[in-house]
Design a protein around this motif. Sequence first.
Motif, PDB file in Angstrom:
ATOM      1  N   UNK A 274       0.862  -1.187   0.000  1.00 41.11           N
ATOM      2  CA  UNK A 274       0.000   0.000   0.000  1.00 41.11           C
ATOM      3  C   UNK A 274       0.895   1.233   0.000  1.00 41.11           C
ATOM      4  N   UNK A 275       0.629   2.163  -0.932  1.00 37.60           N
ATOM      5  CA  UNK A 275       1.410   3.399  -0.992  1.00 37.60           C
ATOM      6  C   UNK A 275       0.591   4.530  -0.399  1.00 37.60           C
ATOM      7  N   UNK A 276       1.106   5.082   0.672  1.00 34.86           N
ATOM      8  CA  UNK A 276       0.393   6.189   1.327  1.00 34.86           C
ATOM      9  C   UNK A 276       0.475   7.453   0.478  1.00 34.86           C
ATOM     10  N   UNK A 277      -0.522   8.318   0.646  1.00 36.84           N
ATOM     11  CA  UNK A 277      -0.489   9.616  -0.032  1.00 36.84           C
ATOM     12  C   UNK A 277       0.505  10.531   0.675  1.00 36.84           C
ATOM     13  N   UNK A 278       1.173  11.369  -0.113  1.00 36.98           N
ATOM     14  CA  UNK A 278       2.006  12.417   0.494  1.00 36.98           C
ATOM     15  C   UNK A 278       1.054  13.497   1.025  1.00 36.98           C
ATOM     16  N   UNK A 279       1.519  14.414   1.892  1.00 41.29           N
ATOM     17  CA  UNK A 279       0.629  15.482   2.366  1.00 41.29           C
ATOM     18  C   UNK A 279      -0.005  16.256   1.204  1.00 41.29           C
ATOM     19  N   UNK A 308      -2.746  19.728   8.358  1.00 43.14           N
ATOM     20  CA  UNK A 308      -2.175  20.588   7.307  1.00 43.14           C
ATOM     21  C   UNK A 308      -2.119  22.044   7.765  1.00 43.14           C
ATOM     22  N   UNK A 309      -1.070  22.732   7.310  1.00 38.47           N
ATOM     23  CA  UNK A 309      -0.889  24.141   7.706  1.00 38.47           C
ATOM     24  C   UNK A 309      -0.774  25.029   6.467  1.00 38.47           C
ATOM     25  N   UNK A 314      -0.056  28.348  10.340  1.00 42.98           N
ATOM     26  CA  UNK A 314      -1.321  28.140  11.058  1.00 42.98           C
ATOM     27  C   UNK A 314      -2.062  26.941  10.451  1.00 42.98           C
ATOM     28  N   UNK A 315      -2.941  26.351  11.270  1.00 47.73           N
ATOM     29  CA  UNK A 315      -3.730  25.224  10.761  1.00 47.73           C
ATOM     30  C   UNK A 315      -4.530  25.669   9.542  1.00 47.73           C
ATOM     31  N   UNK A 316      -4.610  24.798   8.555  1.00 50.54           N
ATOM     32  CA  UNK A 316      -5.330  25.136   7.324  1.00 50.54           C
ATOM     33  C   UNK A 316      -6.825  25.275   7.585  1.00 50.54           C
ATOM     34  N   UNK A 317      -7.356  24.377   8.430  1.00 46.34           N
ATOM     35  CA  UNK A 317      -8.797  24.393   8.726  1.00 46.34           C
ATOM     36  C   UNK A 317      -9.017  24.567  10.218  1.00 46.34           C
ATOM     37  N   UNK A 318     -10.139  25.208  10.551  1.00 43.92           N
ATOM     38  CA  UNK A 318     -10.491  25.276  11.967  1.00 43.92           C
ATOM     39  C   UNK A 318     -10.720  23.854  12.506  1.00 43.92           C
ATOM     40  N   UNK A 319     -10.315  23.622  13.733  1.00 43.25           N
ATOM     41  CA  UNK A 319     -10.602  22.342  14.380  1.00 43.25           C
ATOM     42  C   UNK A 319     -11.882  22.427  15.216  1.00 43.25           C
ATOM     43  N   UNK A 320     -12.650  23.497  15.029  1.00 41.02           N
ATOM     44  CA  UNK A 320     -13.900  23.675  15.777  1.00 41.02           C
ATOM     45  C   UNK A 320     -14.890  22.558  15.468  1.00 41.02           C
ATOM     46  N   UNK A 321     -15.720  22.229  16.441  1.00 39.34           N
ATOM     47  CA  UNK A 321     -16.650  21.103  16.289  1.00 39.34           C
ATOM     48  C   UNK A 321     -17.791  21.401  15.320  1.00 39.34           C
ATOM     49  N   UNK A 322     -17.996  22.679  15.003  1.00 46.00           N
ATOM     50  CA  UNK A 322     -19.091  23.030  14.085  1.00 46.00           C
ATOM     51  C   UNK A 322     -18.579  23.263  12.668  1.00 46.00           C
ATOM     52  N   UNK A 342       0.045  25.481  -1.787  1.00 52.24           N
ATOM     53  CA  UNK A 342       1.206  26.362  -2.013  1.00 52.24           C
ATOM     54  C   UNK A 342       2.264  26.181  -0.920  1.00 52.24           C
ATOM     55  N   UNK A 343       1.918  25.358   0.073  1.00 55.99           N
ATOM     56  CA  UNK A 343       2.768  25.234   1.265  1.00 55.99           C
ATOM     57  C   UNK A 343       3.607  23.958   1.189  1.00 55.99           C
ATOM     58  N   UNK A 344       4.796  24.030   1.714  1.00 49.48           N
ATOM     59  CA  UNK A 344       5.641  22.839   1.765  1.00 49.48           C
ATOM     60  C   UNK A 344       5.272  22.043   3.022  1.00 49.48           C
ATOM     61  N   UNK A 345       4.200  21.242   2.900  1.00 48.86           N
ATOM     62  CA  UNK A 345       3.685  20.546   4.090  1.00 48.86           C
ATOM     63  C   UNK A 345       4.409  19.216   4.276  1.00 48.86           C
ATOM     64  N   UNK A 346       4.737  18.951   5.516  1.00 43.53           N
ATOM     65  CA  UNK A 346       5.353  17.649   5.831  1.00 43.53           C
ATOM     66  C   UNK A 346       4.480  16.928   6.845  1.00 43.53           C
ATOM     67  N   UNK A 347       4.592  15.605   6.866  1.00 39.99           N
ATOM     68  CA  UNK A 347       3.884  14.844   7.891  1.00 39.99           C
ATOM     69  C   UNK A 347       4.397  15.279   9.254  1.00 39.99           C
ATOM     70  N   UNK A 348       3.528  15.648  10.191  1.00 38.34           N
ATOM     71  CA  UNK A 348       4.036  15.976  11.528  1.00 38.34           C
ATOM     72  C   UNK A 348       4.595  14.726  12.190  1.00 38.34           C
ATOM     73  N   UNK A 349       5.504  14.925  13.122  1.00 41.94           N
ATOM     74  CA  UNK A 349       6.160  13.757  13.710  1.00 41.94           C
ATOM     75  C   UNK A 349       5.170  12.841  14.411  1.00 41.94           C
ATOM     76  N   UNK A 350       4.066  13.410  14.965  1.00 44.08           N
ATOM     77  CA  UNK A 350       3.158  12.528  15.705  1.00 44.08           C
ATOM     78  C   UNK A 350       2.392  11.591  14.768  1.00 44.08           C
ATOM     79  N   UNK A 351       2.440  11.881  13.434  1.00 37.42           N
ATOM     80  CA  UNK A 351       1.775  10.977  12.491  1.00 37.42           C
ATOM     81  C   UNK A 351       2.764  10.111  11.729  1.00 37.42           C
TER      82      UNK A 351
END
Length: 353
Positions: A274-279, A308-309, A314-322, A342-351
């Motif tokens: 299985x090949x995972x998707x890049x960010x 994603x940032x 900053x976070x790309x999307x709000x993490x708000x519950x609504x 447009x951002x050079x996003x990398x997998x965060x270490x916790x993932x």
Amino acid sequence: MPSPAIQKYDFETGVFRPPSEGGSFSLLVRFTRNCPWNRCEFCAMYKTERFELRSVAEIKQDIDAMAAMCNDLKALSAKGGRGDSVSHEGAVALLSRHPELNHHQGFAMVYHWLISGGKTAFVQDANSLIMPPDQLIEVLRHLRQTFPSLTRVTSYGRSKTLAQRKPEELRAIREAGLDRLHVGLETGDDELLRRMKKGVTAQGHIEGGRKAMAAGFQLSEYWMPGLGGKAFSEAHALHTAETLNAINPNYIRSRPFNPLPGTSLESAVAEGHMQLLSPREQLLELQQMIEALEVTSRVCFDHAANYWTDRSGDLLFTHGYEGYKFPEEKPKVLARIAEGLLTDIRHPTFLSL
Ligand code: SF4
């Protein structure tokens, strides 16, 4: 076995609840233990545990024990001159009286629930709808009568079980006090559902979801960006949007895929099957899914795995519950995805694996 002095507080608490029932907000009430299906390839939640129904008497006893703990916390807080509010001093007084409560799995949960206002409850574990409807109704009524401050009661439920229940049973469960259902849709692609051993087809998801909506539940559907890896990315995005369009639930929640230790998918990735998707590929999949989404739902990114940032960090999307109200805020979500690309996003270490 608890000591006789704290037997009146004896109740059990499960481990899992959705992010939107987290923090200190929900009273966790365990109606069943673990998952009656327990076969999904990506899931590690209950893999080592056996499913068990609990009896009505046992569940009612738990609810009464929680009420006893709440009442004593309130009474001791009132002695400190805080009126009806539960105070830190009240909690300390109860702990001094019964030091064993320091090791009680539900004491901190009940205390935090009370100081947060005591408004919502989450019924555990993985599929409460598997209970015989009459029993589920009886314990829901008992929960509502015991805690009249509750304004919302929610639970996990499987689409397959929803599809199997009669409309009148679902309506009765709803009227007994279960307001919201969190359902794991994961994907609307039939081949991917089969490979993931989800035990339901896209049509089954639609049938179960529509029945829940018709019965008056607030329906929250979770999907997993990246679940199909590179091979299924397009089919996963488009069929998930199609399936969600057919349900039009109240909430659509993104819970990005990450192969968990101990699952077969972890080995599939390690062995190159299985090949995972890049960010970046994850965002492209998300873009394809969101573009195809024609709903009036709230689209949410409230799970921590939505990492994603943007270019400012900053976070790309709000993490708000609504989340975001669709269709009005669909352009905003698409604009944020374009920003992410447009951002050079990398997998965060916790993932990282
Ligand atoms: S139904 Fe839910 S809890 Fe059960 S195995 Fe599947 S994902 Fe896990």
